[in-house]
Every structure is written in structure tokens, then in C-alpha cells.
Design a protein around this motif. Structure first.
Motif, PDB file in Angstrom:
ATOM      1  N   ILE A  94       0.890  -1.252  -0.120  1.00 48.38           N
ATOM      2  CA  ILE A  94      -0.007   0.101   0.085  1.00 48.38           C
ATOM      3  C   ILE A  94       0.964   1.188   0.043  1.00 48.38           C
ATOM      4  CG2 ILE A  94      -1.748   1.304   1.296  1.00 48.38           C
ATOM      5  CD1 ILE A  94      -2.655  -1.387   2.456  1.00 48.38           C
ATOM      6  N   GLN A  95       0.566   2.208  -0.877  1.00 51.00           N
ATOM      7  CA  GLN A  95       1.675   3.401  -1.037  1.00 51.00           C
ATOM      8  C   GLN A  95       0.909   4.336   0.157  1.00 51.00           C
ATOM      9  OE1 GLN A  95       3.954   3.776  -3.102  1.00 51.00           O
ATOM     10  NE2 GLN A  95       3.543   1.214  -3.590  1.00 51.00           N
ATOM     11  N   LEU A  96       2.199   4.671   0.729  1.00 49.08           N
ATOM     12  CA  LEU A  96       1.800   5.826   1.707  1.00 49.08           C
ATOM     13  C   LEU A  96       2.167   7.143   1.392  1.00 49.08           C
ATOM     14  CD1 LEU A  96       2.911   3.730   4.754  1.00 49.08           C
ATOM     15  CD2 LEU A  96       0.709   3.999   3.984  1.00 49.08           C
ATOM     16  N   SER A  97       1.349   8.210   1.604  1.00 47.00           N
ATOM     17  CA  SER A  97       1.822   9.658   1.322  1.00 47.00           C
ATOM     18  C   SER A  97       1.197  10.642   2.127  1.00 47.00           C
ATOM     19  CB  SER A  97       1.695  10.015  -0.025  1.00 47.00           C
ATOM     20  OG  SER A  97       1.920  11.298  -0.495  1.00 47.00           O
ATOM     21  N   SER A  98       2.014  11.649   2.667  1.00 48.77           N
ATOM     22  CA  SER A  98       1.194  12.586   3.733  1.00 48.77           C
ATOM     23  C   SER A  98       0.613  13.586   2.789  1.00 48.77           C
ATOM     24  CB  SER A  98       2.699  13.606   4.137  1.00 48.77           C
ATOM     25  OG  SER A  98       3.189  14.101   3.294  1.00 48.77           O
ATOM     26  N   LYS A  99       0.528  13.523   1.384  1.00 51.84           N
ATOM     27  CA  LYS A  99      -0.109  14.436   0.680  1.00 51.84           C
ATOM     28  C   LYS A  99      -1.538  13.954   0.714  1.00 51.84           C
ATOM     29  CE  LYS A  99       3.725  15.657  -2.420  1.00 51.84           C
ATOM     30  NZ  LYS A  99       4.265  15.677  -3.769  1.00 51.84           N
ATOM     31  N   ASP A 100      -1.766  12.554   0.565  1.00 50.95           N
ATOM     32  CA  ASP A 100      -2.942  11.987   0.639  1.00 50.95           C
ATOM     33  C   ASP A 100      -3.673  11.628   1.814  1.00 50.95           C
ATOM     34  OD1 ASP A 100      -2.604  11.906  -2.033  1.00 50.95           O
ATOM     35  OD2 ASP A 100      -1.968   9.820  -2.037  1.00 50.95           O
ATOM     36  N   GLY A 101      -2.845  11.885   3.015  1.00 44.07           N
ATOM     37  CA  GLY A 101      -3.359  11.561   4.476  1.00 44.07           C
ATOM     38  C   GLY A 101      -3.730  10.230   4.708  1.00 44.07           C
ATOM     39  N   THR A 102      -2.685   9.213   4.310  1.00 42.18           N
ATOM     40  CA  THR A 102      -3.087   7.805   4.356  1.00 42.18           C
ATOM     41  C   THR A 102      -3.286   7.199   5.652  1.00 42.18           C
ATOM     42  OG1 THR A 102      -1.667   7.667   2.554  1.00 42.18           O
ATOM     43  CG2 THR A 102      -2.384   5.668   3.684  1.00 42.18           C
ATOM     44  N   PHE A 103      -4.283   6.409   6.062  1.00 38.53           N
ATOM     45  CA  PHE A 103      -4.396   5.874   7.283  1.00 38.53           C
ATOM     46  C   PHE A 103      -4.865   4.297   7.206  1.00 38.53           C
ATOM     47  CE2 PHE A 103      -7.617   4.541  10.197  1.00 38.53           C
ATOM     48  CZ  PHE A 103      -7.019   4.910  11.579  1.00 38.53           C
ATOM     49  N   ALA A 104      -4.266   3.578   7.927  1.00 34.96           N
ATOM     50  CA  ALA A 104      -4.299   2.296   7.863  1.00 34.96           C
ATOM     51  C   ALA A 104      -4.502   1.231   9.310  1.00 34.96           C
ATOM     52  CB  ALA A 104      -2.900   1.538   7.197  1.00 34.96           C
ATOM     53  N   VAL A 105      -5.304   0.304   9.033  1.00 39.25           N
ATOM     54  CA  VAL A 105      -5.759  -0.346  10.286  1.00 39.25           C
ATOM     55  C   VAL A 105      -5.062  -1.757  10.290  1.00 39.25           C
ATOM     56  CG1 VAL A 105      -7.520  -1.227  11.766  1.00 39.25           C
ATOM     57  CG2 VAL A 105      -7.790   0.795  10.860  1.00 39.25           C
ATOM     58  N   VAL A 106      -4.361  -2.012  11.370  1.00 40.59           N
ATOM     59  CA  VAL A 106      -3.653  -3.588  11.061  1.00 40.59           C
ATOM     60  C   VAL A 106      -4.117  -4.126  12.510  1.00 40.59           C
ATOM     61  CG1 VAL A 106      -1.343  -4.585  11.510  1.00 40.59           C
ATOM     62  CG2 VAL A 106      -1.597  -2.246  10.321  1.00 40.59           C
ATOM     63  N   PRO A 107      -5.232  -5.306  11.986  1.00 39.35           N
ATOM     64  CA  PRO A 107      -5.875  -6.027  13.206  1.00 39.35           C
ATOM     65  C   PRO A 107      -4.650  -7.138  13.869  1.00 39.35           C
ATOM     66  CG  PRO A 107      -6.984  -6.351  11.116  1.00 39.35           C
ATOM     67  CD  PRO A 107      -5.829  -5.677  10.904  1.00 39.35           C
ATOM     68  N   ARG A 108      -4.777  -7.562  14.831  1.00 37.41           N
ATOM     69  CA  ARG A 108      -4.036  -8.292  15.705  1.00 37.41           C
ATOM     70  C   ARG A 108      -3.549  -9.624  14.981  1.00 37.41           C
ATOM     71  NH1 ARG A 108      -6.370  -8.787  21.323  1.00 37.41           N
ATOM     72  NH2 ARG A 108      -6.724  -6.540  20.948  1.00 37.41           N
ATOM     73  N   GLY A 109      -2.239 -10.005  14.804  1.00 37.94           N
ATOM     74  CA  GLY A 109      -2.077 -11.378  13.859  1.00 37.94           C
ATOM     75  C   GLY A 109      -1.717 -11.053  12.630  1.00 37.94           C
ATOM     76  N   THR A 110      -2.036  -9.803  12.300  1.00 37.56           N
ATOM     77  CA  THR A 110      -1.696  -9.500  10.612  1.00 37.56           C
ATOM     78  C   THR A 110      -0.197  -8.860  10.450  1.00 37.56           C
ATOM     79  OG1 THR A 110      -4.100  -8.739  10.401  1.00 37.56           O
ATOM     80  CG2 THR A 110      -2.509  -8.134   8.730  1.00 37.56           C
ATOM     81  N   VAL A 111       0.369  -9.507   9.619  1.00 33.19           N
ATOM     82  CA  VAL A 111       1.999  -9.252   9.306  1.00 33.19           C
ATOM     83  C   VAL A 111       1.674  -7.767   8.381  1.00 33.19           C
ATOM     84  CG1 VAL A 111       3.922 -10.020   8.075  1.00 33.19           C
ATOM     85  CG2 VAL A 111       2.592 -11.761   9.141  1.00 33.19           C
ATOM     86  N   ARG A 112       2.875  -6.865   9.148  1.00 37.01           N
ATOM     87  CA  ARG A 112       2.713  -5.639   8.411  1.00 37.01           C
ATOM     88  C   ARG A 112       4.402  -5.221   8.398  1.00 37.01           C
ATOM     89  NH1 ARG A 112       5.642  -1.769  11.314  1.00 37.01           N
ATOM     90  NH2 ARG A 112       4.747  -1.196  13.379  1.00 37.01           N
ATOM     91  N   GLY A 113       4.957  -4.335   7.449  1.00 34.52           N
ATOM     92  CA  GLY A 113       6.211  -3.764   7.234  1.00 34.52           C
ATOM     93  C   GLY A 113       6.044  -2.388   6.543  1.00 34.52           C
ATOM     94  N   LEU A 114       7.224  -1.855   6.978  1.00 35.42           N
ATOM     95  CA  LEU A 114       7.116  -0.456   6.484  1.00 35.42           C
ATOM     96  C   LEU A 114       8.568  -0.058   5.701  1.00 35.42           C
ATOM     97  CD1 LEU A 114       5.857   1.896   9.486  1.00 35.42           C
ATOM     98  CD2 LEU A 114       4.819   1.650   7.442  1.00 35.42           C
ATOM     99  N   THR A 115       8.744   0.439   4.415  1.00 35.88           N
ATOM    100  CA  THR A 115       9.591   0.707   3.771  1.00 35.88           C
ATOM    101  C   THR A 115       9.549   2.480   3.280  1.00 35.88           C
ATOM    102  OG1 THR A 115       9.622  -1.227   2.938  1.00 35.88           O
ATOM    103  CG2 THR A 115      11.040   0.466   1.669  1.00 35.88           C
ATOM    104  N   ARG A 116      10.764   3.131   3.335  1.00 35.22           N
ATOM    105  CA  ARG A 116      10.700   4.767   2.818  1.00 35.22           C
ATOM    106  C   ARG A 116      11.127   4.635   1.307  1.00 35.22           C
ATOM    107  NH1 ARG A 116      14.255   8.448   1.388  1.00 35.22           N
ATOM    108  NH2 ARG A 116      15.880   7.123   1.492  1.00 35.22           N
ATOM    109  N   THR A 117      10.082   5.244   0.463  1.00 31.64           N
ATOM    110  CA  THR A 117      10.270   5.211  -0.942  1.00 31.64           C
ATOM    111  C   THR A 117      10.687   6.782  -1.322  1.00 31.64           C
ATOM    112  OG1 THR A 117       8.121   5.486  -1.227  1.00 31.64           O
ATOM    113  CG2 THR A 117       8.971   3.195  -1.175  1.00 31.64           C
ATOM    114  N   GLY A 118      10.530   7.944  -0.611  1.00 24.35           N
ATOM    115  CA  GLY A 118      10.635   9.092  -1.121  1.00 24.35           C
ATOM    116  C   GLY A 118      12.044   9.549  -1.434  1.00 24.35           C
ATOM    117  N   LYS A 119      12.068  10.426  -2.306  1.00 23.26           N
ATOM    118  CA  LYS A 119      13.391  11.002  -2.637  1.00 23.26           C
ATOM    119  C   LYS A 119      14.101  11.602  -1.862  1.00 23.26           C
ATOM    120  CE  LYS A 119      11.837  11.664  -7.356  1.00 23.26           C
ATOM    121  NZ  LYS A 119      11.558  12.599  -8.686  1.00 23.26           N
ATOM    122  N   GLY A 120      15.429  11.719  -1.828  1.00 24.05           N
ATOM    123  CA  GLY A 120      16.197  12.383  -0.828  1.00 24.05           C
ATOM    124  C   GLY A 120      16.460  11.574   0.318  1.00 24.05           C
TER     125      GLY A 120
END
Length: 278
Positions: free
Chosen positions: A235-261
Motif C-alpha cells: 500500500i502506497q503511503l503519502s502525507s499528501k493523501d493523508g493515508t490511514f491504515a488499520v492493522v488487526p492483531r495477528g496481521t503481518v505488516r512492514g514499512l519501507t521509505r520510498t521518497g526521494k532524498g
């Protein structure tokens, strides 16, 4: 001597001779026998005890054992595991008619064991005779239902202090606590209650995927761009779009930075469930 009358004299002589002739002679005695020693004899050998004739040994001819298995109502049971233990060991499963057959069973005493999920295990003794097939009927009773699971311990949130009311101006907090250039990630706690923990995450590298078995998580993007790996989806995350996500317990999740600079991906993570303690 007869001198005067010859005749009377002669007559008397004749009578005397006649009388002596008629008197029987005494019987002759048998010659005395000299006692003799009995002849020497060889002693007879002792008699051997009579041996009992042994009956002919029985031929231990293998045979078969047929078992009919039903439940308490008399309905046939299939997939019952039957084990016979004795002179030999045999195993088999009952078919849909409730019949289980054990072949090549030697005569002797056996212990039969019947096992099927949902039913009490049963054991029976059986004596198998050579040359004649054996049959046995058994009935399995249903096993009692398993006990209910133990009640969970009381939630720690009910006994933990409720926490204190607080507020944070995130822009000022980020400016004072901005991530340094060499750190892959920075994590700062900004709020804590009896059942929730709020954390500011500044991400430069990838956060490995993981799952929280006892807590739910909400994620809100504050600054930067990145990707949220959630339940095998990106799922693409961006502060411009104000992204919000819900992660239920037991669900696998990870985060990666993709912005420039070198600008980090900054998100607010609120984990609810276990008590938050500082």
C-alpha cells in the motif's frame, strides 16, 4: 522135630512156609539224598518305568480373526484402528460395514485394542485356536466432550492505571527529535494509557515484517512517502493523501521509505491491547 507123627509135622511146616510167603515185605526206603547248593543265577536287570505315550503335537496353523465393530446404537463404525498383540502382532482398519479382518494369526492368547477418534479406546482378550477362524463383536462408546478451555486471566488493562491526559504538538516534537542521518529508524513514545501506546516512527530503512498477536495497530502518515506491506499487499503511503491504515492483531505488516532524498517516512503508530507502561 516131628518124630511120632510125620503128617502133622509136615502140615505145620507147610502152613508156616505159606504164611511167610503171604506176609508183605516192608517197603524199600529211598536212598538218602545229599542236600545240594542251588544253582547260581544272574540277577535280572531292573525294569524301566513305562513311558507315557506323548500325544501328537498339534499343528499351529495360522488362521484369521474377524471383528465386527459398532457404536452404542448398533451402527457399524469404519476407520477403527485394530491392533492384536500376542504370538504375532497384527494391525488393520475397519471398513464401512464395521468389519475388520486380521489375517495369518497364529494360535494363542491375544490382546485386542480398538481406537477411533471421538470414541473411548477399548481392549479385549481373545484366544485363537489353530485351524478355525475366530470372530468377535465389539461396541465402542462415544468419548466425553473435551473440557472447556480455561478462562483467560483477567485483563491487565483493568488493573493498570488509566494513565494521564497529555497532548503533543507533533511538528514541534519532530523538530526537536528529528532522526539523525546515520540511523535507519527512530522510535519515540508520545502517549501512553492503560490499553494503548502511541509512537512516532521515523523510517529511513525498511522495517522487517512482523505481526502483533495480542494488539491492534493504527497507522497515520505525517510526512514523507513509503510503502506499507500489509497482509501480503503493498500500500502506497503519502502525507499528501493523508493515508490511514488499520492493522488487526495477528496481521503481518512492514514499512519501507520510498521518497526521494534523505527525508524519512514519518508515521504515528497507535498500538492498542496490552497495557502501556513507561
Amino acid at each position: 522135630m516131628c518124630t511120632r507123627a510125620l503128617w502133622p509135622c509136615v502140615l505145620a511146616l507147610v502152613l508156616a512156609i505159606d504164611a511167610s510167603a503171604q506176609t508183605p515185605a516192608p517197603p524199600a526206603q529211598p536212598p538218602a539224598q545229599t542236600p545240594s547248593q542251588p544253582p547260581a543265577t544272574t540277577p535280572a536287570p531292573p525294569k524301566k518305568p513305562a513311558q507315557r505315550r506323548q500325544p501328537p503335537a498339534q499343528t499351529l496353523t495360522p488362521t484369521s480373526v474377524t471383528v465386527t465393530i459398532t457404536d452404542a446404537s448398533g451402527a457399524p463404525l469404519d476407520n477403527v484402528h485394530v491392533t492384536a498383540t500376542g504370538p504375532v502382532t497384527r494391525q488393520t482398519l475397519s471398513i464401512d460395514t464395521g468389519i475388520a479382518r486380521l489375517n495369518s494369526v497364529k494360535p494363542g492368547d491375544y490382546r485386542l485394542r480398538f481406537e477411533r477418534e471421538g470414541f473411548n479406546t477399548l481392549e479385549r482378550d481373545l484366544t485363537v485356536k489353530g485351524g478355525s477362524p475366530s470372530t468377535i463383536d465389539v461396541s465402542l462408546s462415544p468419548a466425553p466432550p473435551p473440557p472447556p478451555p480455561p478462562a483467560p486471566p483477567p485483563s491487565a488493562a483493568s488493573t493498570a492505571p488509566p494513565g494521564k491526559a497529555q497532548w503533543v504538538h507533533l511538528a514541534d516534537f519532530i523538530e526537536r527529535n528529528f532522526i539523525s542521518g546515520g540511523d535507519p529508524m527512530k522510535e519515540d513514545e508520545v502517549g501512553c494509557t492503560a490499553s494503548a501506546r502511541s509512537t512516532l516512527l521515523q523510517v529511513r530503512d525498511t522495517i522487517p515484517e512482523k505481526a502483533r498477536p495480542d494488539a491492534d495497530e493504527t497507522i497515520f502518515v505525517i510526512a514523507g512517502e513509503g510503502t506499507l506491506r500489509l497482509a501480503n499487499q503493498d500500500i502506497q503511503l503519502s502525507s499528501k493523501d493523508g493515508t490511514f491504515a488499520v492493522v488487526p492483531r495477528g496481521t503481518v505488516r512492514g514499512l519501507t521509505r520510498t521518497g526521494k532524498g534523505k527525508n524519512p517516512l514519518i508515521v504515528l503508530s497507535v498500538v492498542s491491547g496490552p497495557p502501556c507502561t513507561k
